[in-house]
Design an enzyme around this catalytic site. Structure first.
Site, PDB file in Angstrom:
ATOM      1  N   CYS A 196     -24.330  -8.099 -22.700  1.00 29.27           N
ATOM      2  CA  CYS A 196     -23.552  -9.128 -21.901  1.00 29.27           C
ATOM      3  C   CYS A 196     -22.928  -8.738 -20.873  1.00 29.27           C
ATOM      4  O   CYS A 196     -22.037  -7.854 -20.967  1.00 29.27           O
ATOM      5  CB  CYS A 196     -22.558 -10.128 -22.871  1.00 29.27           C
ATOM      6  SG  CYS A 196     -21.807 -11.188 -22.003  1.00 29.27           S
ATOM      7  N   GLU A 254     -28.195 -13.704 -19.060  1.00 25.13           N
ATOM      8  CA  GLU A 254     -29.272 -12.715 -19.629  1.00 25.13           C
ATOM      9  C   GLU A 254     -30.442 -12.574 -18.557  1.00 25.13           C
ATOM     10  O   GLU A 254     -30.786 -13.610 -18.087  1.00 25.13           O
ATOM     11  CB  GLU A 254     -29.549 -12.729 -21.027  1.00 25.13           C
ATOM     12  CG  GLU A 254     -28.479 -12.432 -22.081  1.00 25.13           C
ATOM     13  CD  GLU A 254     -28.177 -10.963 -22.113  1.00 25.13           C
ATOM     14  OE1 GLU A 254     -28.471 -10.062 -21.191  1.00 25.13           O
ATOM     15  OE2 GLU A 254     -27.258 -10.629 -22.773  1.00 25.13           O
TER      16      GLU A 254
END
Length: 233
Positions: free
Chosen positions: A2, A108
């Site tokens: 992340c 992402e």
């Protein structure tokens, strides 16, 4: 992993959603493109007069271990849950300094040939809580009388991606369920590998209820910080 996430709500909303007792109402962490090294809110729990108190504090996203002489190099913004109790940079904090990082959603990047396509991953309602750790780092270059010598820093756990999200990226943040945030934040025990394994499984269950869509690649620049970053394309 992340590396970018979103906070679209103010601290009042976050405090209510996570049953926080203490927070600085003047702080505003809202951002549509949060990157490592910036200040983010973390939720911790302390025991005061025998009673638990849940608090929000501002921390640098990128944990600095106690032995570091200075803040330099790439920030340690993700800690792999599989090895966090072994890595020198993280294990001291991982044992006892647990926190949650609130988020509206995260980004992402999916590899497609020679390009990468960003996705926004988010819950339809309420907010996510990433499992994390924190540490107070003392800057040895500053005097003991300097109140800025202490800096609060944090890292977010990452894991193998949940099956329903693995086509986007092979890693994802570790997400806490609403039922088990209290157990994670409790300050009266040391973290075990068994707990982390259970946390990883729980994160997959949270991920099953997330939505996602492609978003504009412009968000790759940290200067792009508007609600357009999370709009579907």
């Amino acid at each position: 992993m992340c590396g970018r996430f979103v906070i679209a709500k103010d601290l009042g909303f976050i405090a209510e959603a996570f049953e926080v007792d203490e927070f600085n109402q003047s702080q505003d962490f809202r951002s549509y493109n949060i990157a490592p090294s910036t200040q983010v809110p973390i939720i911790i729990e302390r025991e005061i007069d025998g009673l638990p108190s849940r608090e929000i504090h501002s921390a640098r996203w990128g944990l600095v271990p106690s032995w570091a002489k200075e803040i330099s190099g790439a920030p340690l913004f993700n800690a792999r849950i599989e090895t966090v109790l072994e890595k020198p940079s993280f294990k001291e904090a991982a044992l006892i300094k647990r926190c949650a990082v609130p988020a509206s959603g995260y980004f992402e990047w999916q590899s497609v040939g020679d390009t990468k396509e960003p996705f926004y991953i988010y819950p339809e309602e309420s907010m996510l809580a990433f499992a994390g750790i924190y540490w107070w780092w003392r800057d040895p270059s500053k005097l003991a009388t300097d109140p800025t010598r202490w800096q609060l820093t944090t890292a977010i756990f990452s894991k193998d991606s949940a099956p329903n999200l693995s086509f986007i990226h092979d890693r994802s943040p570790v997400m806490l369920s609403p039922e088990n945030i209290s157990a994670w934040l409790a300050p009266d025990y040391e973290t075990s590998q068994e707990l982390l394994d259970a946390l990883s499984e729980e994160s997959d269950l949270v991920a099953q209820n997330l939505s996602y869509h492609k978003v504009n690649r412009a968000l790759g620049s940290v200067s792009e910080n508007t609600a357009r970053n999370i709009e579907a394309i």
